[in-house]
Enzyme design. Structure first.
Site, short mmCIF file in Angstrom:
data_model
loop_
_atom_site.label_atom_id
_atom_site.label_comp_id
_atom_site.label_asym_id
_atom_site.label_seq_id
_atom_site.Cartn_x
_atom_site.Cartn_y
_atom_site.Cartn_z
N GLU A 111 0.83 -1.21 0.00
CA GLU A 111 0.00 0.00 0.00
C GLU A 111 0.87 1.26 0.00
OE1 GLU A 111 -2.94 -0.37 -0.73
OE2 GLU A 111 -3.19 -2.49 -0.26
N ASP A 167 3.30 -4.71 -5.60
CA ASP A 167 3.71 -6.03 -5.11
C ASP A 167 5.23 -6.12 -4.99
OD1 ASP A 167 1.17 -7.06 -4.85
OD2 ASP A 167 1.18 -8.11 -6.77
#
EC number: 3.4.24.71
Length: 883
Positions: free
Chosen positions: A721, A784
């Site tokens: 995030e 990711d």
């Protein structure tokens, strides 16, 4: 049925408890059991319901050992688990239970000795035992000195119900679950665990030993081991190595198109919420929490919903002005129907209108308009008609069936629905694909309502928006942010050239789609047939209570979150999570300082943005303040006997809440996810990352798990995030959350070169012969990769500060390797081919398999710790790295 009060002893205790071994004792004890109150050893179903239900599925074949006159079997039936067989040694009590529950023929009762079960192999998925094994151990001197005969008896029973020594934990895997509650089996497990813990204490005292033997370590080691596939080399296919065992043990549940850690945790959270909402002693001082229970219970009133049938929606359609498919309609009311459907009932025909922070002035809210109007998940389903012929046919069948259920004429319904489908195909043609909408600088257009009117003149925008945002007063100069000017211009032209009857049918069809989930079983059955074609779900086995929990979460999610947080959330977890975020932020900024392709001015601005990222953990504070929580839902009226009306009231209430936001600044208390959600997000206009309480649990996080697993689980999520602030879209926003250019040209060009490598890498991956869209998934792939790197660097920093951790027993992995296995096992997943295709064309995330393989094949740390040589599948030689 309630059991006797807690702690109350059964009235006939034998002088010596070895009487428990004698069938005569039980026959005598249960004389008259059919007319007496039930008795539950170790508490009734409600005392362990929240723990048990996450382990069960409605379709499970459940065997209850030693049922006695307990209410457990009947309460399982009432709880949505209809396939229950109960056995007992005493023929007297079996006859009594058959008489007591004669009104429930689905429940089966058998006289049988648990030491000599007479069922065919694989007859049951779940075996429940609560106190029976204790009876088998009656007569032992004490619980700590069990005789060899007693141990043999317990072992015999466990073998009878299917436990295989050395191949599964005592509480079993979920492939074929044998679940034993309380009783001597748990006592023996506790004794064994006590020995291991004692041994663990000795290991801790001797620094030469580096194995963790706490209960938590033993349990998590078992879970990791059963998920691994040791037959695969980690350098060949790390996803299969990490998840092969999990995939074998987790066949796709009926009614599901996909199953993964997130689904499993959400089911667990739902079971907790069910327990809270169905508690007969529910008593809250918060009106919002009371509304939550009333809403949930109205959803459970299936008989009332069936009784009303389609009439509530028929009445609503007539109120709006009719529907050409089912009867007379007002041919001159396009604007009135549009206002009702899109305004009052919040459907989204043609376009969607919402209030949100202005991307270029993030301290203020603004009206925003974007493309919308398709029922199927993606434009691809409409435009690639050859590949999706089955889906389009199933969709048309669904449209026709719903039209007929609402009173459509057999001679014309399909023809008219075909016209609606053709209109949706035309909408799909002008809809801009998601992978072409990633540059927000290009698609952001701010204009006045009068300019919007000139752009799309087929409707009166001032009239429409004034109705939508009533009682606010708007003028032609009111600013509006439009995403996709070309789309709105073309949709206006499409409206102008479409026959009024088709427009009416399309508008009401949007209303029908929005509301049929609140109607009777016929509508649900029609939808299930479409979903089977679209997602590959074989049949729907989702119990009504789960549907109702999801509906309640949508309607009153923060009031529901208040109940969830108070019942489950450990406040210390919030402090630990905040500390982890700080460590990951530091690791990210250190890596930022080492980037050779970024100039100093851009690097400094990026560091300032990272420093400014605001983190929200667990839940917004207002949900624990009853008055503030009540204010949020003030004005939302809940009917106790009409679920359909409650949903209509929700749409109307949501429209008013939206209107109320326009003249207010954005608030950090306005979360986009409820506390019980198993997910997390980054919001660029607030430059904040949010981690709801629902995801702060195993396997993502547990206080007593090794740090390697916590950093590999929730740590990577946190890093993910945080990295979103610097992906291909997030990087366009500054530290204040404003969309503006703050990068130097040289650094921007270098960034695009690095992201092009990653885009091309993911373009090469295939699922069932279909390629991933590296452009569509670019932002998530950047997050990711960056998240894994930041979390691993943070873990290394933690080790430098605190020293090496003890290793888990039996797994044969270093803690550095464990970090990567923990990361991979979060993404273990099974999915139907149809659902996989849907994900490829709609999801901004890569499929789970390639979230693991793509990320780890770019990680030098992973390749080093697993020794993967260049040229191996996990080490192709070229690494793509952005952050």
């Amino acid at each position: 049925m309630a059991s006797p009060g807690a702690g109350r002893a059964p009235p006939e205790l034998p002088e010596r408890n070895c009487g428990y071994r004698e069938v005569e004792y039980w026959d005598q004890r249960y004389q008259g059991a059919a007319d007496s109150a039930p008795y539950d050893w170790f508490g009734d179903f409600s005392s362990f319901r929240a723990l048990l239900e996450p382990e069960l599925r409605p379709e499970d074949r459940i065997l209850v050992l030693g049922c006695g006159n307990s209410a457990l079997s009947y309460e399982l039936f009432l709880g949505g688990f209809p396939n229950v067989t109960s056995v007992d040694y005493s023929s007297v009590v079996v006859a009594a239970m058959q008489a007591r529950h004669a009104h429930v023929p689905q429940l089966r009762w058998e006289t049988m000795d648990v030491r000599k079960l007479d069922f065919p192999s694989a007859s049951f998925d779940v075996v429940l035992e609560k106190g029976t094994l204790d009876a088998l151990l009656a007569g032992e001197r004490d619980p700590w000195t069990v005789s060899s005969e007693g141990v043999h008896t317990v072992d015999q029973v466990l073998s009878e119900v299917g436990f295989q020594k050395g191949t599964r934990q005592l509480l079993g895997s979920r492939t074929q679950l044998e679940l034993v509650l309380a009783g001597a089996s748990l006592l023996l497990a506790a004794l064994l665990l006590g020995c291991l813990v004692a041994l663990g204490v000795q290991y801790h005292r001797d620094p030469s030993h580096s194995t963790c033997l706490t209960e938590a370590c033993i349990r998590v080691a078992g879970k990791i081991l059963e998920s691994l596939d040791r037959g695969v080399s980690p350098c060949e296919d790390f996803y299969q190595f990490s998840c092969g065992g999990w995939i074998r043990r987790n066949p796709l549940p009926d009614g599901r198109s996909r199953w993964n850690t997130f689904n499993s945790l959400w089911d667990q959270n739902q079971a907790i919420l069910k327990h809270l909402l169905e508690n007969t002693t529910f008593n809250s001082s918060s009106e919002a929490e009371q509304k939550t229970q009333r809403f949930y219970l109205s959803c459970l009133q299936v008989e009332r919903i069936e009784e009303l049938g389609a009439q509530p929606l028929r009445d609503l359609i007539e109120k709006i002005g009719g529907w050409n498919i089912t009867g007379p309609w007002d041919q001159d009311n396009f604007m009135e129907v549009l206002k009702a459907v899109a305004g009052t009932y919040r459907a989204t025909p043609f376009f969607t209108v919402y209030i949100s922070a202005d991307s270029k002035s993030s301290n203020s809210n603004v009206i925003q308009v974007d493309q919308s109007g398709l029922f199927l998940p993606s434009r691809d389903y409409y435009l690639n008609r050859t590949a999706n012929e089955k889906v389009l046919t199933a969709y048309l069948d669904y449209m026709e069936e719903l039209g007929m259920l609402l009173g459509g004429r057999p001679t014309s319904t399909r023809e008219q629905m075909q016209q609606v489908l053709e209109l949706e195909i035309q909408l799909a043609n002008i809809t801009v694909p998601q992978d072409q909408r990633r540059d927000e600088e290009k698609i952001y257009h701010k204009m006045s309502i009068s300019e919007l009117q000139a752009l799309a003149p087929s409707m009166d925008w001032l009239e429409f928006l004034s109705f939508l945002l009533s009682p606010l007063e708007l003028s032609d100069s009111e600013p509006v942010v439009v995403y996709g000017m070309d789309y709105l211009q073309q949709v206006s032209e499409l409206i102008n050239r479409t026959e009024p009857s088709i427009l009416n049918n399309y508008l009401i069809w949007n209303l029908v789609q929005k509301t049929t989930s609140s109607l009777d079983r016929r509508f649900e059955s029609a939808q299930e047939k479409l979903l089977e074609t679209l997602y590959g779900t074989k049949k729907s086995c989702v119990p009504r209570w789960q549907t109702c929990i999801s509906n309640t979460d949508d309607a009153l999610g923060f009031a529901l979150g208040s109940l969830f947080v108070k019942a489950t959330f450990d406040r210390q977890s919030k402090e630990i999570a905040e500390g982890m975020i700080s460590e990951i932020r530091t690791a990210f900024e250190e890596a930022l300082g080492q980037l050779v392709w970024m100039d100093e001015k851009t690097r400094q601005a990026a560091k300032e943005k990272a420093d400014a990222i605001y983190d929200m953990i667990g839940f917004p504070d207002f949900i624990l303040e009853p008055k503030e929580l009540d204010d949020v839902y003030d004005g939302y009226e809940i009917s106790e006997d009409s679920f359909f009306q409650n949903m209509l009231n929700l749409y109307n209430f949501s429209a008013k809440v939206m209107a109320d936001q326009l003249r207010k600044p954005p608030s950090r208390d306005q979360w986009s996810m409820t506390p019980q959600t198993v997910n997390a997000y980054y919001l660029p206009t607030k430059n904040e990352i949010v981690f709801p309480a629902g995801i702060l649990q195993a396997p993502f996080y547990a206080r007593n798990h090794p740090k390697a697993l916590n950093f590999g689980g929730i740590g990577v999520v946190m890093g993910h995030e945080l990295t979103h602030a610097f992906d291909d879209q997030g990087r366009e926003y500054d530290k204040e959350g404003n969309l503006r250019p703050w990068w130097q040209n040289e650094s921007l060009a270098a960034f695009r070169n690095h992201t092009a490598c990653m885009e091309e890498q993911y373009n090469q991956y295939q699922v069932n012969g279909e390629r991933l869209n590296g452009r569509q998934t670019l932002g998530e792939n950047i997050a990711d990769n960056g998240g894994l790197k930041a979390a691993y660097n943070a873990y290394k920093a933690w080790l430098r500060k605190h020293g090496e951790e003890q290793q888990l027993p039996a797994v044969g992995l270093t803690n550095h390797q464990l970090f990567f296995v923990g990361f991979a096992q979060v993404w273990c997943s099974v999915r139907t081919p149809e659902s996989s295709h849907e994900g490829l064309v709609t999801d901004p995330h890569s499929p789970a398999r390639f979230r693991v393989l793509g990320t780890l094949s770019n990680s030098r740390d992973f390749l080093r710790h697993f020794g993967c040589p260049v040229g191996s599948p996990m080490n192709p030689g070229q690494l793509c790295e952005v952050w």
